[in-house]
Design a protein around this motif. Structure first.
Motif, PDB file in Angstrom:
ATOM      1  N   THR A 133       0.825  -1.204   0.000  1.00  0.00           N
ATOM      2  CA  THR A 133       0.000   0.000   0.000  1.00  0.00           C
ATOM      3  C   THR A 133       0.860   1.256   0.000  1.00  0.00           C
ATOM      4  N   ASP A 134       1.874   1.266   0.839  1.00  0.00           N
ATOM      5  CA  ASP A 134       2.768   2.429   0.897  1.00  0.00           C
ATOM      6  C   ASP A 134       3.463   2.647  -0.439  1.00  0.00           C
ATOM      7  N   LYS A 135       3.864   1.546  -1.074  1.00  0.00           N
ATOM      8  CA  LYS A 135       4.533   1.658  -2.375  1.00  0.00           C
ATOM      9  C   LYS A 135       3.594   2.238  -3.419  1.00  0.00           C
ATOM     10  N   LEU A 136       2.356   1.768  -3.449  1.00  0.00           N
ATOM     11  CA  LEU A 136       1.396   2.266  -4.438  1.00  0.00           C
ATOM     12  C   LEU A 136       1.075   3.734  -4.201  1.00  0.00           C
ATOM     13  N   LEU A 137       0.940   4.118  -2.942  1.00  0.00           N
ATOM     14  CA  LEU A 137       0.591   5.504  -2.632  1.00  0.00           C
ATOM     15  C   LEU A 137       1.721   6.477  -2.946  1.00  0.00           C
ATOM     16  N   HIS A 138       2.938   5.966  -3.008  1.00  0.00           N
ATOM     17  CA  HIS A 138       4.080   6.861  -3.225  1.00  0.00           C
ATOM     18  C   HIS A 138       4.768   6.651  -4.569  1.00  0.00           C
ATOM     19  N   THR A 139       4.204   5.815  -5.424  1.00  0.00           N
ATOM     20  CA  THR A 139       4.757   5.643  -6.767  1.00  0.00           C
ATOM     21  C   THR A 139       4.090   6.634  -7.705  1.00  0.00           C
ATOM     22  N   THR A 140       4.887   7.371  -8.448  1.00  0.00           N
ATOM     23  CA  THR A 140       4.398   8.377  -9.379  1.00  0.00           C
ATOM     24  C   THR A 140       5.012   8.104 -10.754  1.00  0.00           C
ATOM     25  N   PRO A 141       4.518   8.779 -11.795  1.00  0.00           N
ATOM     26  CA  PRO A 141       3.539   9.875 -11.812  1.00  0.00           C
ATOM     27  C   PRO A 141       2.079   9.428 -11.879  1.00  0.00           C
ATOM     28  N   GLY A 142       1.808   8.120 -12.068  1.00  0.00           N
ATOM     29  CA  GLY A 142       0.427   7.655 -12.062  1.00  0.00           C
ATOM     30  C   GLY A 142      -0.200   7.803 -10.690  1.00  0.00           C
TER      31      GLY A 142
END
Length: 267
Positions: A102-111
């Protein structure tokens, strides 16, 4: 105001959820969204209303990908999709009981990542209450037909009890972190409640098999310093996949409509 350019949507999963979502997109029922491709690990042989592509190809041609294929897809492809600059709408929220993921998804950009509540309501109110202070107790009781809850890890005695039951049988009790891992295709609601509350370990979950369960039911009970809350939903199971509820693809479509820019909605 609606977006000038339609969102180019890729759909991962051509099952009970994906077929409804893809059909509605192809029929133009979601203004501002266009179905560009479908991803599935089975050959679709022209049965889908858009070309079949790989995930990599979908990332190249879409600006929004809808996951409707299970928790494994979120784990394997979620971060890569976001890193490519493509937004991601997740239906299988059970994957998000993994804090690291969850932390990885919330902090992966630019999507950007989005979640749909699926088969349960009241989540917005739980989020509002949480903003005032912690909830003292949150409980979720999910009741489904026994056959939809059978899992490879179950021992012979539990399976016997489920298959011979004449009334409700509790098949597992735990937290919203534990239960979605054990029932990866049928308890995403537990993870959705946990996301609203902000703590999977604070949500106590009971999974019940009931041979008389014509409807799938979810009962959420929560209490804290600011009040007490109870929500109950009862859905007909999807005919194509009784492990999920008929309403789930329509919840996904509602989220898609909001992302496509339709105004006048309570989000």
């Amino acid at each position: 105001m609606s977006r000038a350019t339609p969102r180019k949507v890729g759909l991962i999963g051509w099952g009970a959820i994906g077929r409804v979502v893809g059909g509605a997109l192809a029929a133009g029922q979601v203004p501002g969204a266009e179905l560009v491709c479908v991803v599935d690990n089975r050959p679709l042989a022209g049965t889908a209303p858009a070309p079949q592509r790989t995930v990599e190809q979908a990332m190249e041609t879409c600006d929004l990908i809808v996951e409707a294929a299970g928790q494994g897809v979120v784990r394997e492809w979620g971060a890569a999709i976001l890193a490519s600059g493509t937004d991601l709408l997740i239906a299988s929220t059970g994957a998000l009981t993994d804090d690291t993921l969850t932390d990885k998804l919330l902090h992966t950009t630019p999507g950007r990542v989005y979640f749909t509540g699926g088969a349960v309501g009241g989540l917005d109110l739980l989020q509002a209450v949480r903003a005032m202070g912690p909830l003292d107790e949150v409980r979720l009781t999910t009741t489904k037909l026994p056959a939809t809850l059978e899992q490879p890890w179950m021992d012979a005695e539990l399976l016997r009890r489920m298959r011979s039951a004449t009334g409700p049988v509790e098949v597992m009790a735990g937290t919203a972190r534990d239960v979605p891992v054990k029932f990866p295709k049928s308890t995403n609601v537990a993870a959705s409640v946990a996301l609203a509350v902000g703590d999977p370990d604070a949500v106590r979950v009971s999974v019940v098999a009931d041979p008389a369960a014509a409807h799938t039911s979810h009962v959420i009970e929560a209490s804290g310093a600011h009040g007490a809350y109870r929500f109950e939903v009862r859905h007909l199971p999807a005919a194509a996949n009784p492990a999920t509820s008929q309403v789930v693809p329509y919840a996904v479509l509602r989220s898609l409509a909001a992302l496509a820019g339709r105004t006048g909605q309570i989000l």
